[in-house]
Write a protein that holds these residues in place. Structure first.
Motif, PDB file in Angstrom:
ATOM      1  N   GLU A 276     -13.855  17.095 -31.326  1.00  0.00           N
ATOM      2  CA  GLU A 276     -13.462  16.886 -32.721  1.00  0.00           C
ATOM      3  C   GLU A 276     -12.733  15.557 -32.891  1.00  0.00           C
ATOM      4  O   GLU A 276     -12.875  14.887 -33.919  1.00  0.00           O
TER       5      GLU A 276
ATOM      6  N   ASN B  48      -9.270  18.578 -38.818  1.00  0.00           N
ATOM      7  CA  ASN B  48     -10.440  19.077 -38.097  1.00  0.00           C
ATOM      8  C   ASN B  48     -11.462  19.584 -39.107  1.00  0.00           C
ATOM      9  O   ASN B  48     -11.096  20.115 -40.148  1.00  0.00           O
TER      10      ASN B  48
ATOM     11  N   HIS C 222     -20.296  18.452 -40.419  1.00  0.00           N
ATOM     12  CA  HIS C 222     -18.837  18.501 -40.308  1.00  0.00           C
ATOM     13  C   HIS C 222     -18.272  18.211 -41.697  1.00  0.00           C
ATOM     14  O   HIS C 222     -18.539  17.151 -42.258  1.00  0.00           O
TER      15      HIS C 222
END
Length: 178
Positions: free
Chosen positions: A56, A74, A167
């Protein structure tokens, strides 16, 4: 294009282990190993959280280098289009489907395949999408070239690519689905 988030019906969607202190996240994984021993998550290695935070950090660093907008430390994770293999990770599987138009594209990054093998130093097969993070317009070009991994590699026999990972670096759209 739709984005999918898979989760177990016994928990809530978009719960991120990365939002917890490492010790607490490891305790959650240990509990899953006892309460849901047949789930994919129960088979994770003991150093999973260490590796996850490592990858990450790479994702965040690369996204910022490219000019992406990071609004949370994150990311949340989704995939492009339906992926039956991900549904099989959970004993009581469910998913949330969100049209990509609901997101601010400047808060989304993509890897062709899961980010762990994509950025793993152990995988050096020369594929052009290794060690690369993409913006939306860039991943569309990769999809045109290679297709969706869940279509050509649904059982994993041709490598680690089983889906395109998304993401989400913002809470805005996600909060409407929690």
């Amino acid at each position: 294009m739709d984005l999918y988030h898979y989760y177990d019906k016994k928990s809530k969607p978009f719960i991120s282990l990365s939002d917890l202190p490492v010790e607490q996240a490891n305790a959650v994984i240990d509990k899953i190993k006892v309460t849901n021993p047949n789930s994919f998550c129960a088979k994770r290695q003991d150093d999973y959280m260490k590796n996850r935070l490592y990858f990450e950090n790479i994702l965040r660093t690369e996204f910022l280098k490219k000019g992406g907008k990071v609004e949370r430390q994150n990311p949340y994770y989704m995939v492009i289009e339906k992926c039956d293999w991900l549904a099989s990770w959970y004993e009581d599987s469910a998913f949330i489907k969100i049209p990509i138009e609901e997101f601010d594209l400047s808060t989304l990054s993509f890897t062709y395949g899961d980010s762990h093998p994509t950025f793993s130093p152990r995988i050096n097969d020369g594929k052009e999408y290794r060690k690369k993070l993409y913006f939306y317009d860039e991943i569309l070009e990769i999809i045109k070239k290679y297709g969706l991994p869940q279509d050509w590699n649904s059982n994993g026999e041709f490598g680690p690519e089983r889906y395109i990972e998304v993401h989400i670096w913002s809470d805005k759209t996600i909060k409407r689905y929690i």
